[in-house]
Design an enzyme around this catalytic site. Structure first.
Site, PDB file in Angstrom:
ATOM      1  N   GLY A 268     -39.139  -8.843 -40.599  1.00 30.15           N
ATOM      2  CA  GLY A 268     -40.143  -9.903 -40.593  1.00 30.15           C
ATOM      3  C   GLY A 268     -39.921 -10.943 -39.512  1.00 30.15           C
ATOM      4  O   GLY A 268     -40.839 -11.294 -38.767  1.00 30.15           O
ATOM      5  N   ALA A 269     -38.694 -11.444 -39.424  1.00 26.05           N
ATOM      6  CA  ALA A 269     -38.403 -12.493 -38.453  1.00 26.05           C
ATOM      7  C   ALA A 269     -36.898 -12.694 -38.387  1.00 26.05           C
ATOM      8  O   ALA A 269     -36.157 -12.182 -39.225  1.00 26.05           O
ATOM      9  CB  ALA A 269     -39.079 -13.800 -38.852  1.00 26.05           C
ATOM     10  N   MET A 270     -36.462 -13.473 -37.382  1.00 25.83           N
ATOM     11  CA  MET A 270     -35.029 -13.654 -37.178  1.00 25.83           C
ATOM     12  C   MET A 270     -34.707 -15.092 -36.808  1.00 25.83           C
ATOM     13  O   MET A 270     -35.361 -15.691 -35.953  1.00 25.83           O
ATOM     14  CB  MET A 270     -34.579 -12.686 -36.075  1.00 25.83           C
ATOM     15  N   GLU A 271     -33.667 -15.619 -37.454  1.00 27.44           N
ATOM     16  CA  GLU A 271     -33.343 -17.041 -37.391  1.00 27.44           C
ATOM     17  C   GLU A 271     -32.440 -17.447 -36.223  1.00 27.44           C
ATOM     18  O   GLU A 271     -31.734 -18.464 -36.332  1.00 27.44           O
ATOM     19  CB  GLU A 271     -32.667 -17.444 -38.698  1.00 27.44           C
ATOM     20  N   ASN A 272     -32.434 -16.726 -35.097  1.00 27.42           N
ATOM     21  CA  ASN A 272     -31.589 -17.083 -33.948  1.00 27.42           C
ATOM     22  C   ASN A 272     -31.569 -18.591 -33.719  1.00 27.42           C
ATOM     23  O   ASN A 272     -32.605 -19.247 -33.781  1.00 27.42           O
ATOM     24  CB  ASN A 272     -32.132 -16.414 -32.682  1.00 27.42           C
ATOM     25  N   HIS A 304     -38.440 -19.934 -44.274  1.00 36.71           N
ATOM     26  CA  HIS A 304     -37.200 -19.177 -44.476  1.00 36.71           C
ATOM     27  C   HIS A 304     -36.323 -19.224 -43.218  1.00 36.71           C
ATOM     28  O   HIS A 304     -35.149 -19.575 -43.279  1.00 36.71           O
ATOM     29  CB  HIS A 304     -37.555 -17.737 -44.844  1.00 36.71           C
ATOM     30  N   GLU A 305     -36.922 -18.871 -42.102  1.00 38.65           N
ATOM     31  CA  GLU A 305     -36.128 -18.833 -40.856  1.00 38.65           C
ATOM     32  C   GLU A 305     -35.653 -20.229 -40.494  1.00 38.65           C
ATOM     33  O   GLU A 305     -34.530 -20.420 -40.041  1.00 38.65           O
ATOM     34  CB  GLU A 305     -36.929 -18.219 -39.710  1.00 38.65           C
ATOM     35  N   HIS A 308     -32.672 -21.271 -42.562  1.00 37.64           N
ATOM     36  CA  HIS A 308     -31.424 -20.615 -42.147  1.00 37.64           C
ATOM     37  C   HIS A 308     -30.614 -21.507 -41.201  1.00 37.64           C
ATOM     38  O   HIS A 308     -29.411 -21.305 -41.057  1.00 37.64           O
ATOM     39  CB  HIS A 308     -31.730 -19.310 -41.418  1.00 37.64           C
TER      40      HIS A 308
HETATM   41  N1  TRP Z   1     -31.970 -12.460 -40.933  1.00 36.49           N
HETATM   42  C1  TRP Z   1     -33.318 -11.963 -40.962  1.00 36.49           C
HETATM   43  C2  TRP Z   1     -33.982 -12.724 -42.121  1.00 36.49           C
HETATM   44  O1  TRP Z   1     -34.303 -13.828 -41.983  1.00 36.49           O
HETATM   45  C3  TRP Z   1     -33.389 -10.479 -41.212  1.00 36.49           C
HETATM   46  C4  TRP Z   1     -33.523  -9.615 -40.013  1.00 36.49           C
HETATM   47  C5  TRP Z   1     -34.346  -9.798 -38.978  1.00 36.49           C
HETATM   48  C6  TRP Z   1     -32.885  -8.382 -39.793  1.00 36.49           C
HETATM   49  N2  TRP Z   1     -34.248  -8.734 -38.122  1.00 36.49           N
HETATM   50  C7  TRP Z   1     -33.360  -7.879 -38.597  1.00 36.49           C
HETATM   51  C8  TRP Z   1     -31.964  -7.656 -40.490  1.00 36.49           C
HETATM   52  C9  TRP Z   1     -32.938  -6.633 -38.091  1.00 36.49           C
HETATM   53  C10 TRP Z   1     -31.534  -6.433 -39.995  1.00 36.49           C
HETATM   54  C11 TRP Z   1     -32.013  -5.932 -38.790  1.00 36.49           C
HETATM   55  O2  TRP Z   1     -34.081 -12.290 -43.216  1.00 36.49           O
HETATM   56 ZN    ZN Z   2     -33.165 -14.438 -43.977  1.00 38.47          ZN
END
Ligand code: TRP
Ligand code: ZN
Length: 881
Positions: A268-272, A304-305, A308
């Site tokens: 879905g998305a990533m919290e970089n 959510h992101e 994080h």
């Molecule tokens: N940490 C991400 C979240 O907010 C999850 C996630 C995003 C992820 N891209 C990913 C996990 C690729 C595994 C692989 O939940």
């Molecule tokens: Zn998460």
């Protein structure tokens, strides 16, 4: 066949890193034919490590091509190190040194979508969990935290926007039409939070002033065609920032916060850190292209992101067994946020529905694992409903046990104590214990034991003493590798009603004069008996109010009790739950019965009053009207026969729609909206009610319903209404209308990938339109793209995951189809392939008719040449005895 078994990693073998990397200096040269990555690591021996081998070990991947390596400025020669597809080893290093590594990558050919890859012409990264090792050799584990400085170089015309984590500290032109930007992130972070983006993107600017008065630059970067779809995400972000200050006392820490939307994304998305990257479908929205459900999803994922940044980034995970430390806690936080900005009862209903349908299934299947697993082969397989949703329930139970004030003190202590550290779920629980003075040692079993506890409740009323008693027994079923479990510490919400629907005081002994009408009982033993005194008549119990614990509740409910609670329980969640229970009971009593068997008339009466009574909370009514899904009915049945469940559920739906036809038409008109599109719970409820009425009318092929659907389809001013009408037509027998509507929808929206994803899944998840031949045809459609996970999910996942009756064709054609597609995807994107295995994993739960076909499909995948570790793990665990 795969020749070697992938390695299993065990929590018990955890060791602190032998070397720490204090600083990482990166330089990316991005070209069309590849990318060169120069990495300079400042390394020192970890004083806490007993390891004195003098050997520095880095992780790597087959995507890397090593060009050169140097130690303290001196080029390393062959024999001074080893490097390969799984890592690099440099022996004989001093206690402190600088290591230089240059690697060459081909992002344009990276179909796995981890590490550095390209999506619609832009460069982007995905490093969680172990993608950084696909960019350069590195000790790629979350307990190695470093400060990053990143210089990105690319062609100015094609990639005017160059982003990475932190603040931009330098930029300039390089000649040859190339330019660079340098980013510096002042916060030490694990490598999984690294991010880079380069592309031709438009920038949407906004701003947020923090509680302490700092001005934060908010920026969203999207492809030019999406410029009009940013407002909702930015507004959601600002609400989330304010909420985290108010509810958790957490302020944002950098001066800039960036969000990027990319079309090709595994999750879905990533919290970089400072640079969140989103799947387009989880961030872009406008009222004409996104449904209410999408708007809600976007708001919660953006939150959510963002959350994080504290629960995950400032305080991160020591190792991947601790994943729920950040994910469970952050889901809990985003859930509470959504409850606060929307309807809390509706949010709880949605979350519990998902939990009981899908997480309970996972917990009862071959992939069952504790919230803190003790082993894994491929960590990406452990981004599960158990880690996320059950993990959130575990945090919720801690708050229920502590109460909101002590919980807040616990979270304050956790953030203060562990800021800048990589810690464990145990550290989280300890902070909660230390702040509250409560002993959570038994509670910790929620992290260690897999499986959904079963609570068997019986009751008794002693009219002579005026005492009502509840006996509650708990049992936790065996799961793979775990037997004979210990009783867990379970909060159990309860209330009692008299025959008029009044809440009764809960007096727990003869001398108790309490006035309170709701309590949280605490279960710690295998069996408890609770007494309630001073009761003049036998009460109706309202059990597990608000779903205080993720358990299966077993109580011999009568239909009278369920109907009574459905209209009288002051707890909205339990009112809904009583209605679901009644519907489940009625549907189940028809499974396998002749088609003349009458449908319980009291169910029809109950639904009539729901549909007709405009005084009730319409958001709750909209949820109460939805019959339990086939997936849920299936989940609570042993030896499930999918076709029989489908037939029985359809029978009830038909009966309700035929009998209540006039009420449905009236409900449809009553919920007509004229004004502008609004996202309030009331407006959303109205659209949901109207679209449910439409769906039911078309389910019985009603002519007036058909007229209404066609008109709504033409005139809809928003996607919720347009796709609601389309879905209703697609699920009807009006075949010509269906085909015309699908065609015109496609013509209207073919340029919008987010809408086309919906167009695909409306078809593939439909029992009527989603026949295997149609699904196969959609794989050949011009809009389908094997490289795009969203398209794969909407076509293949929509069919195998949401269209139970077509997928589970007893001739096994659906299973063979899925096996074929998994094998195909395994070569290009193993993470996505492994997730698609899930509909087959629970083959043992199915009736004989289905079981062998499912097993054969799993075996077909198992025998594929060169199977990835990702798919290997899921398939082998599913087939294991
Ligand atoms: N940490 C991400 C979240 O907010 C999850 C996630 C995003 C992820 N891209 C990913 C996990 C690729 C595994 C692989 O939940
Ligand atoms: Zn998460």
């Amino acid at each position: 066949m795969r020749t070697s078994q992938p390695k299993t990693i065990y929590l018990s073998e955890y060791q602190v890193p032998a070397y720490l990397v204090d600083h990482v200096d990166l330089r990316f040269e991005l070209f069309e034919e590849g990318a060169r990555v120069h990495s300079t690591l400042s390394v020192r021996r970890n004083p806490e490590s007993p390891n004195r081998s003098g050997q520095f070990e880095l992780d790597g991947d087959s995507l890397l091509k090593l060009e050169s390596a140097a130690l303290d400025g001196r080029a390393l020669e062959e024999g001074e190190y080893t490097a390969g597809s799984s890592g690099m080893v440099v022996p004989g290093v001093p206690d402190e040194f600088e290591l230089n590594v240059v690697t060459w990558l081909e992002p344009q050919n990276n179909t796995r979508l981890e590490g550095l890859y390209k999506s619609s012409g832009m460069f982007c990264t995905q490093c969680e969990a172990e993608g950084f090792r696909c960019i350069t050799y590195f000790p790629d584990r979350p307990d190695v935290m470093s400060r990053y400085r990143t210089r990105v170089e690319a062609d100015l015309a094609h990639y005017p926007v160059l982003l990475s984590n932190g603040n931009d500290v330098d930029r300039g032109e390089l000649g040859d039409g190339r330019h660079f930007v340098t980013w510096e992130d002042p916060f030490p972070k694990p490598s999984y939070l690294f991010a880079l983006v380069a592309g031709d993107l438009v920038e949407k600017k906004d701003a947020f002033t923090t509680e302490s008065g700092r001005e934060i630059d908010l920026r969203m970067y999207v492809e030019p065609r999406n410029a009009q779809k940013c407002d909702h995400a930015l507004a959601s972000l600002k609400r989330a920032m304010r909420w985290d200050e108010e509810v958790y006392g957490r302020e944002y820490d950098l001066n800039i916060f960036m969000i990027v939307a990319v079309d090709d994304f595994n999750m879905g998305a990533m919290e970089n850190k400072g640079l969140n990257i989103f799947n387009s479908s989880c961030v872009l929205a406008s009222e004409d292209t996104a449904t209410d459900i999408a708007f809600e999803r976007i708001e919660s994922i953006v939150a959510h992101e963002y959350f994080h940044n504290w629960s995950g980034n400032r305080v991160t995970c020591r190792d991947w067994f601790q994943l729920s430390l950040k994910e469970g806690f952050t889901v809990f936080r985003d859930t509470e946020f959504s409850s606060d900005v929307g309807s809390a009862t509706v949010k709880r209903i949605e979350d519990v529905t998902m939990l009981r349908t899908a997480q309970f299934a996972e917990d009862a299947g071959p992939m069952a694992h504790p919230v803190r697993p003790s082993s894994y082969m491929e960590i990406t397989n452990f981004y599960t409903l158990t880690i996320y949703e059950k993990g959130a329930e575990v945090v919720r139970m801690i708050r229920t046990l502590l109460g909101p004030e002590l919980f807040r003190q616990g979270s304050d202590l956790y953030f203060d104590r562990h800021d800048g550290q990589a810690v464990t779920t145990d550290d989280f629980v300890r902070a909660m214990e230390d702040a509250s003075g409560r002993d959570l040692s038994q509670f910790r079993l929620w992290y260690e034991q897999a499986g959904t506890p079963v609570l068997k409740v019986t009751d008794d009323y002693d009219s002579a003493r005026g005492v009502y008693s509840l006996t509650i027994r708990q049992h936790i079923p065996d799961t793979p590798g775990q037997k004979n479990k210990l009783p867990q510490h379970i909060p159990f919400g309860v209330g009692l009603l008299d025959s008029h629907g009044n809440s009764l005081p809960l007096q727990m002994s003869a001398s108790d004069e309490a006035e309170i009408t709701e309590r949280v009982l605490e279960l710690t033993d295998a069996e408890h008996i609770f007494e309630f005194h001073g009761l003049a008549e036998r009460p109706v119990p309202s059990l597990l109010r608000g779903f205080t614990a993720p358990v299966r509740l077993v109580y011999p409910w009568t239909r009278e009790q369920s109907m009574f609670l459905m209209s009288h329980d002051p707890d909205g969640f339990n009112r809904w739950d009583a209605g679901q229970r009644l519907a489940v009971d009625v549907i189940n009593s028809l499974v396998g019965k002749p088609s003349e068997t009458p449908v319980e008339p009291r169910l029809v009466t109950a639904y009539r009053s729901l549909i007709s009574n405009a005084e009730l909370d319409q958001a709750l009514v909209a949820k109460m009207l939805l019959l339990p899904s086939e997936a849920y009915l299936f989940e609570i049945t042993d030896e499930a026969d999918v076709q029989a469940i489908h037939t029985a559920r359809n029978r009830v739906l038909n009966e309700l729609a035929l009998t209540l036809r006039d009420e449905l038409v009236a409900c449809y008109h009553r919920n007509h909206q004229s004004g502008p599109y609004e996202l309030t719970p009331q407006a959303i409820a109205q659209r949901a009610l109207r679209n449910t009425a439409l769906a039911w009318l078309l389910h019985i092929n009603d002519d007036e319903g058909r007229e209404l659907a066609l008109r709504q389809f033409q005139e809809a001013g928003n996607m919720t209404d347009q796709s609601g009408a389309l879905r209703a037509l697609v699920n009807s027998d009006f075949e010509d209308d269906r085909e015309r509507a699908l065609e015109s929808f496609y013509q209207q929206w073919q340029k919008d990938p987010q809408v086309i994803e919906q167009w695909f899944s409306i078809q593939t998840s439909s029992p009527r339109a989603g026949r295997l031949a149609n699904v196969r045809a959609l794989l050949e459609h011009e809009a389908f793209d094997w490289k795009n996970p969203n398209k794969v999910r909407s076509v293949i996942g929509g069919f195998a995951g949401q269209n139970l009756v077509q997928f589970h064709n007893p001739d096994a054609s659906g299973y063979q189809f899925l096996a074929e597609q998994i094998c195909r995807l395994d070569d290009s994107n193993p993470q996505i392939a492994a997730r698609l295995v899930s509909p087959l994993t629970r083959w043992r739960k199915f009736a004989r008719l289905y079981r062998e076909g499912m097993k054969a499909a799993l075996e077909k995948v198992r025998d594929k040449e060169g199977l990835s570790a990702d798919v290997y793990e899921v398939v082998h665990k599913s087939l294991a005895d």
